[in-house]
Design an enzyme around this catalytic site. Structure first.
Site, PDB file in Angstrom:
ATOM      1  N   CYS A   1       0.720   7.101   7.055  1.00 36.41           N
ATOM      2  CA  CYS A   1       0.063   6.262   6.037  1.00 36.41           C
ATOM      3  C   CYS A   1      -0.366   4.913   6.612  1.00 36.41           C
ATOM      4  O   CYS A   1      -1.476   4.461   6.386  1.00 36.41           O
ATOM      5  CB  CYS A   1       1.018   5.933   4.887  1.00 36.41           C
ATOM      6  SG  CYS A   1       1.888   7.312   4.234  1.00 36.41           S
ATOM      7  N   ASP A   2       0.536   4.256   7.312  1.00 39.84           N
ATOM      8  CA  ASP A   2       0.318   2.843   7.643  1.00 39.84           C
ATOM      9  C   ASP A   2      -0.030   2.598   9.107  1.00 39.84           C
ATOM     10  O   ASP A   2      -0.353   1.469   9.480  1.00 39.84           O
ATOM     11  CB  ASP A   2       1.592   2.038   7.316  1.00 39.84           C
ATOM     12  CG  ASP A   2       1.987   2.192   5.850  1.00 39.84           C
ATOM     13  OD1 ASP A   2       1.076   2.382   5.032  1.00 39.84           O
ATOM     14  OD2 ASP A   2       3.184   2.129   5.547  1.00 39.84           O
TER      15      ASP A   2
ATOM     16  N   CYS B   1       6.344   5.677   6.987  1.00 36.73           N
ATOM     17  CA  CYS B   1       5.286   6.678   7.034  1.00 36.73           C
ATOM     18  C   CYS B   1       4.214   6.239   8.026  1.00 36.73           C
ATOM     19  O   CYS B   1       3.291   5.490   7.654  1.00 36.73           O
ATOM     20  CB  CYS B   1       4.696   6.872   5.634  1.00 36.73           C
ATOM     21  SG  CYS B   1       3.383   8.090   5.578  1.00 36.73           S
TER      22      CYS B   1
END
Ligand SMILES: Cc1cc2nc3c(=O)[nH]c(=O)nc-3n(C[C@H](O)[C@H](O)[C@H](O)COP(=O)(O)OP(=O)(O)OC[C@H]3O[C@@H](n4cnc5c(N)ncnc54)[C@H](O)[C@@H]3O)c2cc1C
Length: 395
Positions: free
Chosen positions: A228-229, A225
């Protein structure tokens, strides 16, 4: 019961944060949500308290729990049972007419339809809401125009709570033991679930590369992701694998913050939307490595480099990157039943018009099956249909 103090550090666009909050909500647990999106002070506080930069980070009564997977482990091991208002069914003492695997649109709708037919239903699921939680805006589930994924699934859950349905959340089914007089489901936490019929609504998950280092370095440079990261790797070189829309979007997002981005694709051409392809081709930060396959992810504690191999020449390259974002599509969650049931080449469960699988008494619905349209409304309808057929079978 004393109310526990639950704190969760999140970012607005992070799917795992949504999943964690949905799990807490569905267990009836209130929490304080610290949105660290644009708040450096809170970001620093989170890192100091948790020792981690990844989100979410969860604390219960000031004790560090960790991220989403750690929360799920805790729920499944019964670690939150004393804090929740919902009773977990005792699997060694009970048996059910129908066990539904999955709590996405298919599983939740199936459970409601089965309960309305008077069946004794157990719904067991690793998380609550499934893939829908990853969606910001849903405009095609009538009549909920413009709703968000988490809101839609909380409404599903609220609806479900009107019926007598036993639930085991945070529980992963690891095997099915089909038997003539009923079936036994085995869970990761060693529970045995006895049921006359089964309805599999296990959906899909992100596809993995399956190369050395991938599993060991997950969350330490290996991510599924970029949204997200990605921010963790500001001013560092990274790789993105996948030439479809998700891969191209991840590469473009990372190009805004990373020093350089290697986009690794197996084919000769990018396959995502033309507008995204043009942006990628025009970016001076993105190097597209065409006809390459990732063969290894290297590093002791964190990703230090990856090896890629040219599929035409066999020549190998080592890329010094700090992260690899794997965006190569979705795969049905059929690992736990593929030994028993007929599945197609895409690992989807083969069902007939009655949602019946290759084993009598085992039904399936939604994205995990070979139906063509992978949509919320279709999965929900398939769940309803499968539950009605399971009821007829039990009758
Ligand atoms: C980013 C994104 C955006 C999307 N946007 C839209 C949209 O706007 N409109 C639309 O109609 N569709 C959209 N979709 C597709 C939609 O989300 C899916 O079609 C739908 O969620 C499928 O529902 P399902 O119940 O079959 O499976 P899922 O939603 O995948 O749910 C599967 C459930 O099974 C559980 N599970 C899996 N394996 C196990 C196991 N071994 N043991 C126990 N539980 C297990 C999971 O925890 C989960 O609860 C989107 C999908 C994605 C990824």
């Amino acid at each position: 019961m004393n109310k526990p103090k639950i704190e969760i550090y999140t970012k607005t666009w992070c799917p795992y944060c949504r999943r964690a909050k949905a799990m807490l909500k569905s267990l009836g647990l209130d929490y304080t949500d610290y949105d660290i999106t644009d708040n450096e002070e809170l970001q620093q506080e989170m890192v100091e308290r948790s020792g981690k930069k990844t989100i979410p980070q969860i604390f219960i009564n000031d004790q560090k729990i960790g991220g989403y997977d750690d929360l799920i482990e805790l729920v499944s091991s019964g670690g939150l049972d004393d804090l929740t208002e919902f009773e977990r069914p005792n699997c060694s003492e009970k048996d059910w007419d129908l066990a539904v695997i999955g709590a996405g649109p298919a599983g939740m709708t199936a459970s409601v339809y089965a309960a309305r037919k008077g069946l004794k239903v157990l719904m067991a699921a690793r998380d609550i809401g499934g893939q829908v939680l990853e969606t910001d805006t849903i405009d095609n589930y009538l009549p909920e125009y413009g709703t968000s994924g988490p809101d839609l699934m909380q409404n599903f859950l609220k609806h479900l709570r009107n019926y007598k349905i036993d639930t085991l959340f945070g529980e992963e089914i690891t095997d099915i033991n089909p038997q003539a007089e009923g079936h036994i489901l085995l869970t990761k936490s060693d529970k045995k679930i006895k049921t006359k019929a089964v309805l599999i609504a296990a959906g899909t998950k992100k596809r993995q590369l399956g190369v050395p280092g991938e599993h060991q370095l997950k969350d330490n440079g290996v991510s599924y992701c970029a949204t997200c990261d990605g921010y963790i790797y500001e001013n560092q070189p990274v790789a993105v694998v996948g030439g479809g829309n998700s891969g191209l979007e991840a590469a473009l997002d990372m190009a805004k913050i990373a020093t350089e981005v290697y986009l690794i694709i197996r084919g000769e051409q990018l396959s995502g939307d033309k507008s995204l392809q043009d942006k990628v081709n025009n970016s001076d930060k993105i190097e597209v490595c065409k006809s390459y396959q990732t063969t290894e992810i290297k590093g002791e504690q964190k990703v230090e480099s990856i090896r890629i191999k040219n599929l035409n020449t066999g020549k190998e390259r080592e890329l010094n990157v700090k992260a690899i974002f794997i965006e190569i599509g979705l795969i049905p969650n059929t690992g736990f039943i593929c030994e028993h049931l007929d599945i197609n080449q895409g690992n989807e469960i083969i069902i007939d018009a009655n949602n019946q699988t290759s084993i009598e008494g085992i039904f399936a619905a939604g994205d995990v099956t070979d139906i063509r349209d992978k949509q919320i409304i279709v999965s929900a309808a398939e769940g309803a249909k499968a539950a009605l057929r399971a009821n007829e079978y039990l009758n």
